[in-house]
Design an enzyme around this catalytic site. Structure first.
Site, PDB file in Angstrom:
ATOM      1  N   GLU A 261     -65.602  81.199 -20.402  1.00  0.00           N
ATOM      2  CA  GLU A 261     -64.353  80.501 -20.103  1.00  0.00           C
ATOM      3  C   GLU A 261     -63.197  80.934 -20.994  1.00  0.00           C
ATOM      4  O   GLU A 261     -62.170  80.251 -21.059  1.00  0.00           O
ATOM      5  CB  GLU A 261     -64.567  78.988 -20.214  1.00  0.00           C
ATOM      6  CG  GLU A 261     -65.279  78.552 -21.469  1.00  0.00           C
ATOM      7  CD  GLU A 261     -65.720  77.097 -21.440  1.00  0.00           C
ATOM      8  OE1 GLU A 261     -65.211  76.338 -20.601  1.00  0.00           O
ATOM      9  OE2 GLU A 261     -66.568  76.722 -22.270  1.00  0.00           O
TER      10      GLU A 261
ATOM     11  N   HIS B 184     -67.033  66.721 -21.703  1.00  0.00           N
ATOM     12  CA  HIS B 184     -65.837  65.957 -21.336  1.00  0.00           C
ATOM     13  C   HIS B 184     -66.166  64.620 -20.677  1.00  0.00           C
ATOM     14  O   HIS B 184     -65.250  63.851 -20.359  1.00  0.00           O
ATOM     15  CB  HIS B 184     -64.948  66.774 -20.397  1.00  0.00           C
ATOM     16  CG  HIS B 184     -64.386  68.007 -21.030  1.00  0.00           C
ATOM     17  ND1 HIS B 184     -63.593  67.979 -22.148  1.00  0.00           N
ATOM     18  CD2 HIS B 184     -64.511  69.322 -20.698  1.00  0.00           C
ATOM     19  CE1 HIS B 184     -63.242  69.213 -22.490  1.00  0.00           C
ATOM     20  NE2 HIS B 184     -63.795  70.050 -21.625  1.00  0.00           N
TER      21      HIS B 184
ATOM     22  N   ASP C 295     -60.656  76.345 -17.732  1.00  0.00           N
ATOM     23  CA  ASP C 295     -60.433  76.931 -19.056  1.00  0.00           C
ATOM     24  C   ASP C 295     -60.223  78.436 -18.962  1.00  0.00           C
ATOM     25  O   ASP C 295     -59.413  79.006 -19.703  1.00  0.00           O
ATOM     26  CB  ASP C 295     -61.615  76.630 -19.976  1.00  0.00           C
ATOM     27  CG  ASP C 295     -61.506  75.264 -20.634  1.00  0.00           C
ATOM     28  OD1 ASP C 295     -60.403  74.892 -21.041  1.00  0.00           O
ATOM     29  OD2 ASP C 295     -62.526  74.571 -20.724  1.00  0.00           O
TER      30      ASP C 295
END
Length: 256
Positions: A151, A46, A177
């Site tokens: 996750e 990310h 997540d």
């Protein structure tokens, strides 16, 4: 100098605090490397990193005496091997949901007989001071760590099988997540009861398997709580978050 003994730092009773770096600026990296963090983690999934910024960031970390970890993009196993060749000490693969996923990850992160990592650690050997590359290969089998990110609901359901994969050193939990996956309706609530319950169970199962539980923590308070649960490393906050918060606080301080 050799590969940092990150495994020793993460051993029984150990606790490693890592900075979380998504920005590419070398001055920002250096600020965190010179702060009282035990390690730094570069976020490719990310964050804003490309190959060049990863190479430079890992070099800077090694030369300043800190282990460099890399959170990879989903299923980018080729990059896992490449950043280890750059000199990284550990890699984290997102969205591991099955033992087969974990085994495919281990295959590229570990030299034989644990995996099938291709030989070519020229830069890693230079950075870590190995005159004989065979010594690097020997050390990397133990000291270049592979963490499966847990996750999703499927990952939690298959956790014991994932932890049983030979060569996998441990897990890295993404609370955000995980909370979305477990909520049933997509709600983001990383400190909610469902996520917290799963976070505790993951720590206990990982310890029982003799492996290393690590996690992302949004705040120092979260980090301290996760340590109590048995997590041996926390990646806390983020460089971008700190820059944004600092800029706002400075402006508000002048105008307030």
């Amino acid at each position: 100098m050799a590969l940092p003994r990150l495994r020793d730092l993460l051993g029984e009773g150990g606790f490693v605090v890592s900075a979380w770096l998504g920005l590419t600026d070398p001055v920002v990296h250096e600020a965190f490397l010179r702060a009282d963090f035990d390690a730094v983690t570069f976020d490719v999934q990310h964050g804003l990193h490309d190959t060049a910024s990863l190479r430079a960031g890992i070099e800077r970390a090694v030369l300043l005496g800190k282990p460099a970890l890399v959170r990879l993009p989903i299923e980018d196993r080729a990059l896992a091997a490449r950043v280890l060749d750059f000199g990284a000490s550990a890699v984290m693969m997102p969205m591991i949901e099955t033992a087969d996923d974990a085994a495919a990850f281990v295959a590229v992160a570990k030299y034989p007989p644990l995996g099938q990592r291709s030989y070519g650690p020229t830069r890693a050997g230079e950075l870590h001071g190995y005159a004989d590359r065979a010594d690097y290969v020997s050390d990397a089998r133990k000291e270049a760590l592979a963490f499966a990110m847990i996750e999703t609901g499927a990952a939690v359901d298959n956790l014991d099988a994932i932890l049983a994969v030979e060569g996998l050193d441990g897990v890295f939990v993404g609370p955000s997540d995980l909370s979305i996956a477990l909520s049933g309706d997509g709600t983001l609530e990383p400190r909610g009861s469902k996520a917290e319950g799963a976070i505790k169970r993951i720590a206990a199962a990982t310890a029982a398997a003799g492996k290393i539980a690590t996690i992302y923590a949004a705040t120092p308070e979260d980090a301290k709580r996760y340590r109590q649960y048995g997590y041996r490393m926390v990646c806390v906050g983020s460089d971008q978050g700190m820059v944004v918060a600092g800029a706002r606080a400075l402006a508000e301080g002048v105008r307030g």
